[in-house]
Design an enzyme around this catalytic site. Structure first.
Site, short mmCIF file in Angstrom:
data_model
loop_
_atom_site.label_atom_id
_atom_site.label_comp_id
_atom_site.label_asym_id
_atom_site.label_seq_id
_atom_site.Cartn_x
_atom_site.Cartn_y
_atom_site.Cartn_z
N ALA A 177 0.88 -1.22 0.04
CA ALA A 177 -0.10 -0.11 -0.11
C ALA A 177 1.07 1.40 0.09
CB ALA A 177 -0.79 0.15 1.24
N SER A 178 2.04 1.20 -0.27
CA SER A 178 2.97 2.29 -0.33
C SER A 178 2.73 3.08 -1.73
CB SER A 178 4.52 1.75 -0.13
OG SER A 178 4.82 0.74 -1.17
N ARG A 179 2.19 2.56 -2.59
CA ARG A 179 2.14 3.10 -3.72
C ARG A 179 0.93 2.55 -4.66
NH1 ARG A 179 6.51 1.53 -7.27
NH2 ARG A 179 6.77 -0.48 -5.91
N VAL A 181 5.85 -9.70 1.98
CA VAL A 181 4.50 -10.72 2.07
C VAL A 181 5.00 -12.15 2.01
CG1 VAL A 181 2.75 -9.25 1.36
CG2 VAL A 181 4.09 -10.43 -0.34
N SER A 190 -5.94 -10.19 -11.71
CA SER A 190 -5.69 -9.10 -13.10
C SER A 190 -6.52 -9.73 -14.12
CB SER A 190 -4.43 -9.16 -13.42
OG SER A 190 -3.90 -8.63 -14.67
N TYR A 214 3.55 -14.04 -14.65
CA TYR A 214 2.62 -13.14 -14.07
C TYR A 214 1.20 -13.50 -14.03
CZ TYR A 214 0.40 -8.61 -12.79
OH TYR A 214 -0.50 -7.75 -12.44
N ALA A 229 -0.18 -16.50 -14.61
CA ALA A 229 -0.29 -17.67 -14.07
C ALA A 229 -0.33 -17.57 -12.48
CB ALA A 229 0.77 -18.75 -14.07
N LYS A 245 -1.67 -14.69 -11.29
CA LYS A 245 -2.94 -13.87 -11.20
C LYS A 245 -4.16 -14.86 -11.40
CE LYS A 245 -1.28 -10.13 -10.05
NZ LYS A 245 -1.62 -9.55 -8.89
N ILE A 294 -4.23 -0.20 -15.45
CA ILE A 294 -4.47 0.97 -14.44
C ILE A 294 -2.92 1.58 -14.15
CG2 ILE A 294 -4.96 1.31 -11.90
CD1 ILE A 294 -7.27 -0.11 -13.18
#
Ligand code: NAP
Length: 246
Positions: free
Chosen positions: A15-17, A66, A144, A157, A159, A161, A190
């Site tokens: 959540a930093s960006r 994480v 995504s 990526y 896979a 998602k 986005i």
């Protein structure tokens, strides 16, 4: 029925960006106490916290990777001890290391899977301990549209998602009877640091709503999925893409 999240404690990873920061602001604006997770951008996460506080909300910055099981466990335990409960987890942290199949490096594969998929699993594991005790909780996984439709050059990526969608549907079935609702959001394109290398102008014409998405567009769907308004929705994927994938 309303969007209010008063007295609820939320953890938003990454959540930093970008999208995570917008989700953190959105949940805090609805009254939640938000733990703003960061990995490398501590100053940016603290700025998000300051902004939330300046608007009358409550938040703190929490740094962890994480994919680091012990670090996640310690942080969630500390939050649960100090606040008594964790009500909302948004698994938003993610990285993309895109390349064509034959150019892909093993290390990159491991990093993307560890962060995007294993990280979400680890956070859901530790958050669910608190949620199971209180018989209530919301978990939202940021997937995504490429997890639904695939994309050339994004095999790993995509896979991860797609994997998040399997995780979402399985946890929804496993945890539904315990009052924990689990859903996914599949954003299209986005405008964030992650998509900064994409030729936006070239793609804009393919989007029925005629513009690239903003982080706040995803935050709106996340707020809905955390609120009473979605009390009978679980195991679903909400696509937020301006109609691109329709
Ligand atoms: P971004 O601007 O690149 O931000 C990524 C965030 O993830 C940062 O806050 C970063 O933290 C955090 N992060 C990365 N690795 C982490 C780790 N190991 N542990 C904890 N945090 C970590 O990306 P974004 O565009 O906002 O994307 C957010 C999510 O939406 C991702 O899951 C992404 O896959 C998904 N998504 C994005 C788009 C798009 O077009 N942008 C489309 C579909 C889906 P630090 O900066 O502190 O390191």
């Amino acid at each position: 029925m309303n969007l209010a999240l008063d007295d609820q404690v939320a953890v938003v990873t990454g959540a930093s960006r970008g999208i995570g920061a917008a989700i953190a602001r959105g949940l805090a604006g609805a009254g939640a106490y938000v733990a703003v997770n960061y990995h490398t951008h501590a100053a940016e996460a603290h700025a998000v916290v300051e902004d939330i506080r300046a608007h009358g909300g409550q938040a703190e910055a929490v740094g962890f990777d994480v994919s680091d099981d012990q670090a996640v466990k310690d942080c969630f335990k500390d939050l649960a001890q100090r606040h008594g409960h964790i009500d909302i987890l948004v698994n938003n942290a993610g990285i993309a290391k895109d390349n064509l199949l034959l150019r892909f490096k093993g290390d990159d594969f491991d990093q993307v899977v560890q962060t995007n998929l294993k990280g979400a699993f680890i956070c859901a594991f530790h958050a669910s301990r608190s949620m199971l005790k209180q018989h209530r909780g919301r978990i939202i996984n940021i997937s995504s549209v490429v997890g639904l439709g695939g994309n050339a050059g994004q095999a790993v990526y995509a896979a991860t998602k797609a994997g998040l969608i399997g995780l979402t549907k399985s946890l929804a079935k496993e945890l539904g009877s315990r009052g924990i609702l689990v859903n996914a959001i599949a954003p299209g394109l986005i405008e964030t640091d992650m998509s900064s290398g994409v030729d936006m102008k070239a793609l804009e014409g393919n989007i029925p709503l005629g513009r690239i998405g903003r982080p706040q567009d995803v935050a709106g769907a996340a707020l809905f999925l955390c609120s009473d308004l979605s009390a009978y929705i679980t195991g679903q994927v909400i696509i937020v893409d301006g109609g691109l994938y329709a």
